[in-house]
Write a protein that holds these residues in place. Structure first.
Motif, PDB file in Angstrom:
ATOM      1  N   ASP A 140       0.840  -1.184   0.055  1.00  0.00           N
ATOM      2  CA  ASP A 140      -0.068  -0.061  -0.012  1.00  0.00           C
ATOM      3  C   ASP A 140       1.043   1.371   0.036  1.00  0.00           C
ATOM      4  O   ASP A 140       0.184   2.330  -0.136  1.00  0.00           O
ATOM      5  N   GLY A 141       1.962   1.147   0.419  1.00  0.00           N
ATOM      6  CA  GLY A 141       2.883   2.275   0.508  1.00  0.00           C
ATOM      7  C   GLY A 141       2.546   3.430   1.551  1.00  0.00           C
ATOM      8  O   GLY A 141       1.833   2.977   2.411  1.00  0.00           O
ATOM      9  N   ASN A 142       2.988   4.574   1.425  1.00  0.00           N
ATOM     10  CA  ASN A 142       2.818   5.463   2.510  1.00  0.00           C
ATOM     11  C   ASN A 142       2.078   6.461   2.223  1.00  0.00           C
ATOM     12  O   ASN A 142       2.002   7.588   3.017  1.00  0.00           O
ATOM     13  N   THR A 143       1.316   6.589   1.200  1.00  0.00           N
ATOM     14  CA  THR A 143       0.379   7.575   1.009  1.00  0.00           C
ATOM     15  C   THR A 143      -1.082   6.676   0.972  1.00  0.00           C
ATOM     16  O   THR A 143      -1.241   5.724   0.402  1.00  0.00           O
ATOM     17  N   ALA A 154      -7.822  21.224   0.353  1.00  0.00           N
ATOM     18  CA  ALA A 154      -8.339  20.103  -0.424  1.00  0.00           C
ATOM     19  C   ALA A 154      -9.683  20.914  -0.998  1.00  0.00           C
ATOM     20  O   ALA A 154     -10.755  20.958  -0.781  1.00  0.00           O
ATOM     21  N   SER A 155      -9.380  21.251  -2.454  1.00  0.00           N
ATOM     22  CA  SER A 155     -10.371  21.929  -3.285  1.00  0.00           C
ATOM     23  C   SER A 155     -10.014  21.812  -4.865  1.00  0.00           C
ATOM     24  O   SER A 155      -8.806  21.514  -5.202  1.00  0.00           O
ATOM     25  N   PRO A 156     -10.953  21.369  -5.413  1.00  0.00           N
ATOM     26  CA  PRO A 156     -12.428  21.714  -5.357  1.00  0.00           C
ATOM     27  C   PRO A 156     -12.891  20.422  -4.770  1.00  0.00           C
ATOM     28  O   PRO A 156     -12.300  19.465  -4.936  1.00  0.00           O
ATOM     29  N   ILE A 157     -14.343  20.418  -4.226  1.00  0.00           N
ATOM     30  CA  ILE A 157     -14.867  19.410  -3.766  1.00  0.00           C
ATOM     31  C   ILE A 157     -16.227  19.327  -4.741  1.00  0.00           C
ATOM     32  O   ILE A 157     -16.809  20.144  -5.003  1.00  0.00           O
ATOM     33  N   PRO A 158     -16.196  18.146  -5.322  1.00  0.00           N
ATOM     34  CA  PRO A 158     -15.731  16.696  -4.729  1.00  0.00           C
ATOM     35  C   PRO A 158     -14.391  16.485  -5.327  1.00  0.00           C
ATOM     36  O   PRO A 158     -14.069  17.266  -6.380  1.00  0.00           O
ATOM     37  N   GLY A 159     -13.501  15.871  -4.800  1.00  0.00           N
ATOM     38  CA  GLY A 159     -12.144  15.827  -5.346  1.00  0.00           C
ATOM     39  C   GLY A 159     -11.601  14.507  -4.537  1.00  0.00           C
ATOM     40  O   GLY A 159     -11.944  14.143  -3.244  1.00  0.00           O
ATOM     41  N   THR A 160     -10.383  14.093  -5.159  1.00  0.00           N
ATOM     42  CA  THR A 160      -9.692  12.896  -4.136  1.00  0.00           C
ATOM     43  C   THR A 160      -8.337  13.426  -3.954  1.00  0.00           C
ATOM     44  O   THR A 160      -7.757  14.038  -5.080  1.00  0.00           O
ATOM     45  N   PHE A 161      -7.866  13.312  -2.916  1.00  0.00           N
ATOM     46  CA  PHE A 161      -6.634  14.245  -2.369  1.00  0.00           C
ATOM     47  C   PHE A 161      -5.437  12.975  -1.732  1.00  0.00           C
ATOM     48  O   PHE A 161      -6.008  12.295  -0.827  1.00  0.00           O
ATOM     49  N   PRO A 162      -4.101  13.030  -2.267  1.00  0.00           N
ATOM     50  CA  PRO A 162      -3.355  12.023  -1.600  1.00  0.00           C
ATOM     51  C   PRO A 162      -2.971  12.692  -0.374  1.00  0.00           C
ATOM     52  O   PRO A 162      -2.505  13.845  -0.124  1.00  0.00           O
ATOM     53  N   HIS A 180       5.463   4.484   7.942  1.00  0.00           N
ATOM     54  CA  HIS A 180       4.348   5.001   8.412  1.00  0.00           C
ATOM     55  C   HIS A 180       3.264   4.386   7.774  1.00  0.00           C
ATOM     56  O   HIS A 180       1.827   4.955   7.819  1.00  0.00           O
ATOM     57  N   SER A 181       3.455   3.150   6.952  1.00  0.00           N
ATOM     58  CA  SER A 181       2.131   2.758   6.076  1.00  0.00           C
ATOM     59  C   SER A 181       1.347   1.975   6.816  1.00  0.00           C
ATOM     60  O   SER A 181       0.116   1.725   6.355  1.00  0.00           O
ATOM     61  N   TRP A 182       1.534   1.698   8.110  1.00  0.00           N
ATOM     62  CA  TRP A 182       0.559   0.881   8.756  1.00  0.00           C
ATOM     63  C   TRP A 182      -0.666   1.811   9.360  1.00  0.00           C
ATOM     64  O   TRP A 182      -1.681   1.441   9.888  1.00  0.00           O
ATOM     65  N   HIS A 183      -0.642   3.118   9.293  1.00  0.00           N
ATOM     66  CA  HIS A 183      -1.578   3.978   9.429  1.00  0.00           C
ATOM     67  C   HIS A 183      -2.745   3.922   8.332  1.00  0.00           C
ATOM     68  O   HIS A 183      -2.384   3.895   7.129  1.00  0.00           O
ATOM     69  N   GLU A 184      -3.984   4.182   8.648  1.00  0.00           N
ATOM     70  CA  GLU A 184      -5.138   4.094   7.550  1.00  0.00           C
ATOM     71  C   GLU A 184      -6.027   5.136   7.913  1.00  0.00           C
ATOM     72  O   GLU A 184      -6.589   5.111   9.367  1.00  0.00           O
ATOM     73  N   TYR A 185      -6.798   5.860   6.986  1.00  0.00           N
ATOM     74  CA  TYR A 185      -8.010   6.423   7.267  1.00  0.00           C
ATOM     75  C   TYR A 185      -9.009   5.929   6.435  1.00  0.00           C
ATOM     76  O   TYR A 185      -8.925   5.322   5.504  1.00  0.00           O
TER      77      TYR A 185
END
Length: 127
Positions: free
Chosen positions: A22-25, A51-59, A111-116
């Motif tokens: 999964d990497g670190n992003t 984080a604009s514009p919404i809707p959007g996907t952000f790394p 830090h790849s073990w974190h997830e949102y």
């Protein structure tokens, strides 16, 4: 002896499973009911990205600490939403497969073990 060497190589290859797969992003997708909403994503008090514009996907770089998404739009009340940090399932699996020190060390450094959560809907009530 050959089997032992191959087994050890396999275990170390799997070490840091989350880092490898999964990497670190992580991409976070934001949507809102308010057209023209603008948001920012912060962690531990520091803004990571506007984080604009919404809707959007952000790394987002994976790190310890919850994400706070702060959104506003003309004619709407501002809202803040928390995206709670969790542990990636592969980090747990890797611990079981390879042993605590190897896996936790690799995934902790990257830090790849974190997830949102991958998606967040931010409802902005009309003013």
């Amino acid at each position: 002896m050959r089997f032992l060497a191959l087994s050890a190589a396999a275990l170390f290859t799997l070490a840091g499973c989350t880092t490898v797969f999964d990497g670190n992003t992580q991409d976070i997708t934001l949507t809102s009911n308010a057209e023209g909403a603008t948001c920012s994503i912060s962690r531990n008090g520091g803004i990571l990205i506007p984080a604009s514009p919404i809707p959007g996907t952000f790394p987002i770089e994976k790190r310890a600490g919850d994400l706070i998404v702060d959104c506003s739009a003309p004619g709407h009340q501002s809202q803040k939403v928390a995206l709670v940090a969790g542990k990636h399932p592969m980090a747990v699996t890797g611990v079981a497969l390879t042993g605590m020190l190897v896996n936790v060390g690799t995934d902790a450094i990257s830090h790849s073990w974190h997830e949102y959560q991958e998606r967040a809907y931010i409802h902005l009530p009309k003013s």
